[in-house]
Design an enzyme around this catalytic site. Structure first.
Site, short mmCIF file in Angstrom:
data_model
loop_
_atom_site.label_atom_id
_atom_site.label_comp_id
_atom_site.label_asym_id
_atom_site.label_seq_id
_atom_site.Cartn_x
_atom_site.Cartn_y
_atom_site.Cartn_z
N GLU A 47 0.84 -1.20 0.00
CA GLU A 47 0.00 0.00 0.00
C GLU A 47 0.87 1.24 0.00
O GLU A 47 2.01 1.23 0.50
CB GLU A 47 -0.91 -0.01 1.23
N ASN A 194 -12.68 -0.80 -0.74
CA ASN A 194 -11.98 -1.43 0.37
C ASN A 194 -12.56 -0.93 1.68
O ASN A 194 -12.80 0.27 1.84
CB ASN A 194 -10.48 -1.09 0.31
N GLU A 195 -12.80 -1.83 2.61
CA GLU A 195 -13.31 -1.46 3.94
C GLU A 195 -14.40 -0.38 3.82
O GLU A 195 -14.34 0.67 4.45
CB GLU A 195 -12.17 -1.00 4.86
N TYR A 261 -7.31 -8.42 12.01
CA TYR A 261 -6.01 -8.10 12.60
C TYR A 261 -5.94 -8.63 14.02
O TYR A 261 -6.96 -8.75 14.71
CB TYR A 261 -5.79 -6.59 12.60
N GLU A 318 -6.66 -8.87 4.20
CA GLU A 318 -5.80 -8.15 5.15
C GLU A 318 -5.80 -8.92 6.45
O GLU A 318 -6.86 -9.17 7.03
CB GLU A 318 -6.29 -6.71 5.40
N GLN A 367 1.96 -5.97 6.00
CA GLN A 367 2.14 -5.75 4.58
C GLN A 367 3.50 -6.27 4.14
O GLN A 367 4.23 -6.85 4.94
CB GLN A 367 1.97 -4.28 4.25
#
Length: 514
Positions: A47, A194-195, A261, A318, A367
């Site tokens: 990213e 995204n999100e 996460y 993610e 990432q």
């Protein structure tokens, strides 16, 4: 005397029975192959965030650091060694403020903007569509492009796809050719936002589903270059997005993205440190990691009901550890150190993903370089490979392997303070090389464990590698880049039974010889 001997024999028999009952046994059913473990489970994510791209892997063609058309040779070489199958770009949250036309043409003429999501720093758009595809082609990887739903439009996404994939005469295809690329780019995956529940627009799933239906109507490419289209799904333990999307979207819809996460504290605020932690945060992190299986199971159940033909994938695009920022760094750059704990966290994810390979056909760790749970850390012309990098490299034999059912009998419970979890995690697969591969994790930070492998047939030996260290927060640094790395590991069979002695806090990957 006779009574004493009888009592002694009985006691020995009881002890033997108790020992047998407590034996930790890893049972693999090699006769019942499961789904293929898609190589894209080992996907990466880059990213426009901090030094995740700029400085980290892109230095520009005029840099004194050895590079190929701006991409660092050393970083690309290290990533190729991982057999990186897929790279997701340009975000993340950044994707929903990225306008693709600003990243094409001469770099000196591209606009400079403020990266409002990540640190408020200038974004000079030096890395755009052409540069990204140059990177994935250097890696031999597939391309996952994330479209802009938040500040973009159906027209903008449709025109980007035309620019990338059009074969004949059109203004956009000719513009691509003018910018140096005659042949269309191969777009393997394209995400619509995204999100969207958060940084991508703070939408409700019902609203997003309607928007997706509208936008997807106009996402067209040549049939031989049609990407798989990905909808923005939920996060953590949420299932509402999967339910709404799988019920209401049909056209240009191949997968749902889900994010998960891991925080040591289990909370967004006060996540916990990346180093200098105690055993309580070691186990809380690993126990929280395993909760990803709960969300996979819940979302799979909804998909199985609404998509019984198994058309849709559940992409965990993610995932990874997220700690408090490294002291002294820009908090918006998400800089964190990477330790043995992160390597075990990664291996636990792999084992879970393998177990659900029927739906989990892609995942992307957050990432790739210098950001969050990175593979590689760089500074100027130097780089180090993190423990997470080594976990990925050890697990490369599982890419496109055929999963095998595996269970752990008499798996002890590892407990510290308020947290408990299974001590042993295991995965097994038949590799493309014909070998039977076994991945093992001993999560216990202090106690070694002895395992017996049961394949239903005699085993001769097993050879592979181990990743462990003396300290829970062992890490590689620029002064000691090889402080933690895989070492050879071997186990021999006795009377056809393979006994594996796992040290504490260790990952072992073995090829089993039958």
């Amino acid at each position: 005397m006779k009574k004493h001997l009888l009592a002694l024999v009985a006691g020995l028999a009881l002890s033997a029975a108790s020992f047998a009952a407590d034996e930790i046994k890893v049972v693999v059913d090699a006769a019942k192959p499961g789904p293929v473990i898609h190589r894209n489970i080992y996907g990466q994510f880059a990213e426009h965030l901090g030094t995740g791209i700029y400085e980290g892997i892109w230095v520009g063609p005029d840099s004194k650091i050895p590079n190929v058309r701006g991409w660092r040779k050393d970083v690309v070489g290290a990533l190729k060694n991982l057999k990186v199958p897929l790279v997701r770009w340009p975000g993340g949250c950044f994707a929903d403020e990225y306008h693709w036309r600003e990243g094409i043409g001469p770099r000196s003429k591209r606009p400079v903007k403020v990266n409002t999501h990540w640190g408020g720093v200038p974004e000079n758009n030096a890395v755009g569509t052409h540069e990204f595809f140059d990177l994935v082609e250097q890696l031999g990887a597939e391309a996952y492009v994330n479209g802009n739903m938040g500040t973009g439009s159906a027209q903008e996404m449709a025109e980007w796809l035309e620019y990338m994939t059009a074969e004949g005469k059109s203004t956009l295809a000719d513009l691509r050719r003018k910018n140096g690329r005659d042949k269309p780019f191969r777009v393997h995956y394209f995400a619509v936002g995204n999100e969207t529940w958060g940084c991508g627009g703070n939408m409700r799933p019902e609203y997003y589903a309607d928007l997706y239906r509208q936008v997807a109507t106009f996402l067209k490419t040549p049939e031989n270059n049609r990407p798989l289209f990905i909808a923005s799904g939920g996060n953590d333990q949420d299932t509402k997005w999967t339910e709404v999307l799988s019920k209401n979207v049909r056209w240009n819809f191949d997968a749902i993205a889900h994010h998960y996460y891991t925080f040591p504290s289990g909370k967004w605020e006060g996540k916990g440190p990346a180093v200098g932690f105690g055993e309580d945060q070691w186990i809380s992190t690993l126990a929280n990691t395993l909760n990803i299986e709960k969300t996979i199971v819940k979302n799979k159940a909804i998909l199985d009901q609404n998509d019984p033909k198994m058309r849709l994938g559940l992409y965990m695009d993610e995932w990874g550890s997220w700690y408090d920022p490294e002291p002294g760094s820009n908090p918006g750059f998400l800089v964190q150190r990477n330790t043995l704990r992160d390597a075990l966290l990664a291996a636990l994810h792999f084992n879970v993903f393998h177990a659900h390979a029927d739906r989990v056909r892609m995942s992307n760790i957050a990432q790739m370089v210098n950001v969050l749970q990175a593979m590689i850390l760089t500074t100027k012309d130097k780089l180090i490979l993190t423990p997470t990098y080594h976990a990925f490299e050890m697990y490369t034999p599982f890419q496109d392997a055929t999963s095998l059912p595996v269970s752990v009998q008499n798996n002890p419970t590892y407990s510290v303070a308020a947290h408990s979890m299974p001590t042993i995690s295991a995965t097994a697969a038949q590799g493309k090389d014909g070998k039977l591969w076994l991945g093992l994790v001993n999560a216990d930070a202090t106690k070694p464990q002895e395992l017996t492998l049961d394949l239903g047939a005699a085993v001769k030996s097993a050879k592979g590698r181990i990743l462990t260290a003396a300290a829970m927060d062992a890490e590689n640094s620029f002064k000691a880049p090889n402080a933690i790395k895989p070492e050879p590991f071997e186990a021999q069979a006795v009377n056809g039974k393979l006994v594996v002695k796992l040290p504490a806090k260790a990952i072992v990957v073995l090829a089993v010889e039958r």
